[in-house]
Scaffold this motif. Structure first.
Motif, short mmCIF file in Angstrom:
data_model
loop_
_atom_site.label_atom_id
_atom_site.label_comp_id
_atom_site.label_asym_id
_atom_site.label_seq_id
_atom_site.Cartn_x
_atom_site.Cartn_y
_atom_site.Cartn_z
N ALA A 1 -53.63 38.94 -32.84
CA ALA A 1 -53.28 39.78 -33.99
C ALA A 1 -54.50 40.51 -34.52
O ALA A 1 -54.42 41.67 -34.93
N ARG A 2 -55.68 39.85 -34.50
CA ARG A 2 -56.88 40.45 -35.08
C ARG A 2 -57.26 41.74 -34.38
O ARG A 2 -57.64 42.72 -35.04
N ALA A 3 -57.15 41.75 -33.07
CA ALA A 3 -57.48 42.97 -32.34
C ALA A 3 -56.57 44.12 -32.76
O ALA A 3 -57.02 45.26 -32.92
N LEU A 4 -55.29 43.81 -32.98
CA LEU A 4 -54.34 44.83 -33.40
C LEU A 4 -54.60 45.30 -34.82
O LEU A 4 -54.63 46.50 -35.10
N THR A 5 -54.80 44.35 -35.74
CA THR A 5 -54.95 44.73 -37.15
C THR A 5 -56.24 45.53 -37.36
O THR A 5 -56.26 46.49 -38.14
N ASP A 6 -57.31 45.15 -36.68
CA ASP A 6 -58.55 45.92 -36.80
C ASP A 6 -58.37 47.34 -36.28
O ASP A 6 -58.83 48.31 -36.90
N THR A 7 -57.69 47.47 -35.14
CA THR A 7 -57.46 48.80 -34.57
C THR A 7 -56.60 49.64 -35.48
O THR A 7 -56.88 50.82 -35.73
N ILE A 8 -55.53 49.05 -36.01
CA ILE A 8 -54.61 49.80 -36.87
C ILE A 8 -55.31 50.27 -38.13
O ILE A 8 -55.17 51.43 -38.55
N ARG A 9 -56.10 49.40 -38.75
CA ARG A 9 -56.76 49.81 -39.99
C ARG A 9 -57.82 50.88 -39.74
O ARG A 9 -58.03 51.76 -40.58
N ALA A 10 -58.47 50.83 -38.59
CA ALA A 10 -59.41 51.89 -38.25
C ALA A 10 -58.69 53.21 -38.08
O ALA A 10 -59.18 54.28 -38.49
N PHE B 1 -41.45 52.01 -43.43
CA PHE B 1 -41.76 50.92 -42.51
C PHE B 1 -41.84 51.51 -41.09
O PHE B 1 -41.21 52.51 -40.79
N GLN B 2 -42.58 50.84 -40.23
CA GLN B 2 -42.68 51.29 -38.83
C GLN B 2 -43.02 50.09 -37.97
O GLN B 2 -43.76 49.21 -38.40
N ALA B 3 -42.47 50.06 -36.75
CA ALA B 3 -42.61 48.86 -35.93
C ALA B 3 -43.18 49.11 -34.54
O ALA B 3 -43.12 48.22 -33.70
N GLY B 4 -43.69 50.28 -34.25
CA GLY B 4 -44.21 50.55 -32.91
C GLY B 4 -45.70 50.34 -32.82
O GLY B 4 -46.46 50.91 -33.59
N ALA B 5 -46.14 49.50 -31.89
CA ALA B 5 -47.56 49.22 -31.75
C ALA B 5 -48.15 49.79 -30.47
O ALA B 5 -49.27 49.46 -30.10
N SER B 6 -47.40 50.67 -29.77
CA SER B 6 -47.99 51.40 -28.65
C SER B 6 -49.02 52.38 -29.18
O SER B 6 -49.16 52.56 -30.40
N PHE C 1 -44.85 46.51 -38.78
CA PHE C 1 -44.57 45.25 -38.11
C PHE C 1 -45.26 45.23 -36.75
O PHE C 1 -45.16 46.20 -36.00
N ILE C 2 -45.92 44.13 -36.44
CA ILE C 2 -46.57 44.01 -35.14
C ILE C 2 -46.04 42.79 -34.41
O ILE C 2 -45.42 41.89 -35.01
#
Length: 460
Positions: free
Chosen positions: A243-252, A214-219, A234-235
């Motif tokens: 949330a969408r902007a974050l999830t799209d970036t993370i999956r890319a 698991f990991q919780a850092g979104a920087s 975790f975001i």
């Protein structure tokens, strides 16, 4: 969290709250059984090893409201909770900055054995200066440097978990009197910038070898780390749109790291207050708010942001700042365009802490959760409580049946380890695309303990 006040400040005083029983083992075993009744994937236990002493330059506010202090070790209750359940997993937080990898690897392997493969490790780098000072440092390591240390840390534990003991090393051969084939146990001989670990793992391979990560850092640094290592992340987001902007970036970033799109599950933090209908939920929310503590919440936000909120104009808009605390805390607030002030933090986050609060009956909550998944791109939710265990029981009794009718949540558990249940991966070990797998066969054919020590003595 193994404490009284976690994300909701002051609500431990509510008549139905059991939070002050955090020292009782029965509190934890009952919670684990309740979560398994609701088919929750995991009980996630956060942790800090410092205190929130930024607000007014003192820990007094945190102590007064029990805001994450006193706090116990998150590992303590896991074995007992595993003994009264069969399926629910246990996500345990441990900071790479404060515990040597050789020792933490053994603790996690031990729990993975005792839980039959139901352990996850929430990898954090810590953020409180008070924690750093109490282990002999002048201050916390700089934010991005903590992730440099974390990269080497992961290399060490992967070597221990995956490469040190070959498959088949443990024989348990009573006839020949051989428990372990020493030729299949290898010293990892790690020498790096931060750690030197010459020997082999003390623990035989556990069901998962490497616990679910698991990991919780979104920087920026946190996302890069998660893209390489995390299997669940975790975001913090204030709305499905943010949330969408974050999830799209993370999956890319996960794809750029050479991993499959479904190799990482993304969860967002929410607090849900529910009841049989919308009106009952609203009344409950107002009742809970009457117990909320502004001092406790500002003590928490002081630690999360590194800002003393007592020194700020309560009606001035907050701005994200660059420091070595949780950078995403203020970033998550300002990202949605809302003008957050100290007064608004008190009003809207005294319950909920770092995440939004959803209030409503079963249909209203289910509709909202579907939006977070369908429009926000999250895979699920990290649910904090307003009042414990009432928040959990209410969600299971009111919302889970509605979600099951809609086919949105599991009605039974998959067999196998936590990794098999959560990701659906057969065998329970990390995927080939995960960096841990690189070490799985790395030491085969290299020097073993038997090579280093010579032939075993024979006594006639």
């Amino acid at each position: 969290m193994s404490c009284v006040g976690h994300q909701a400040a002051g609500t431990w005083r509510h008549p139905s709250s059991q939070a002050s029983r955090y020292n009782d083992l029965e509190y934890w075993t009952q919670l684990a059984m309740e979560l398994e009744r609701g088919c929750f994937d995991t009980l996630f236990i956060a942790d800090v090893v410092g205190v929130y002493d930024v607000y007014r330059g003192s820990a007094e506010g945190a102590l007064h409201d029990a805001a994450q202090v006193p706090v116990n070790d998150p590992f303590g209750a896991i074995s007992a909770m595993a003994a009264v359940t069969q399926h629910v997993g246990f996500g345990i937080t441990a900071a790479v900055t404060f515990e040597h990898p050789y020792l933490l690897a053994r603790r996690l392997s031990t729990l993975d054995h005792l839980t039959k493969g139901r352990v996850a490790w929430n990898v954090v780098s810590s953020y409180l200066d008070s924690a750093a000072r109490n282990i002999g440092m002048e201050k916390q390591i700089a934010h991005d440097a903590r992730y440099d240390l974390a990269e080497e840390y992961m290399e060490v534990v992967y070597k221990l978990w995956e490469g040190s003991w070959e498959e088949g090393a443990v024989l348990r051969d009573k006839e020949r009197g051989v428990f372990t084939d020493a030729s299949k146990v290898h010293p990892i001989k790690h020498e790096g910038q931060y750690f030197k670990v010459p020997g082999f793992h003390l623990t035989e391979p556990s069901p998962q070898r490497t616990p679910v990560i698991f990991q919780a850092g979104a920087s920026t640094a946190g996302r890069a780390f998660a893209a390489r290592h995390a299997e669940s992340m975790f975001i913090l987001a204030t709305s499905p749109e943010s949330a969408r902007a974050l999830t799209d970036t993370i999956r890319a970033e996960v794809a750029a790291a050479g991993r499959e799109p479904d190799a990482l599950k993304i969860f967002t933090l929410l607090t849900i207050i529910t009841g049989p209908d919308d009106e009952a939920a609203r009344r409950k929310h107002e009742e809970y708010l009457s117990y909320a503590s502004p001092t406790g919440m500002l003590a928490l936000y002081g630690g999360w942001t590194g800002l003393d909120f007592a020194s700020l104009d309560p009606d001035a808009p907050l701005e994200a700042v660059e420091n070595d605390s949780l950078r995403t805390t203020l970033e998550s607030l300002v990202a949605d365009g809302q003008q957050w002030t100290v007064r608004e933090v008190i009003r809207q986050r005294s319950i909920g802490g770092l995440g939004p609060v959803l209030v409503g009956g079963p249909q209203t909550i289910a509709d909202a959760l579907e939006r977070w998944v369908d429009e926000g791109g999250v895979d699920g939710f990290n649910l904090a409580y307003a009042v414990t265990p009432a928040s959990t029981t209410d969600f299971i009794d009111f919302v889970v049946p509605e979600l099951r009718q809609r086919g949105r949540v599991q009605t039974a558990y998959r067999p196998g380890t936590l990794r098999e249940k959560l990701l659906g991966d057969a065998g329970g070990q990390t995927r080939a695309s995960h960096p841990a797998s690189h070490w799985r066969q790395h030491y085969v054919g290299q020097e073993s303990v038997a090579d280093a020590s010579g032939p075993a003595a024979s006594w006639a």
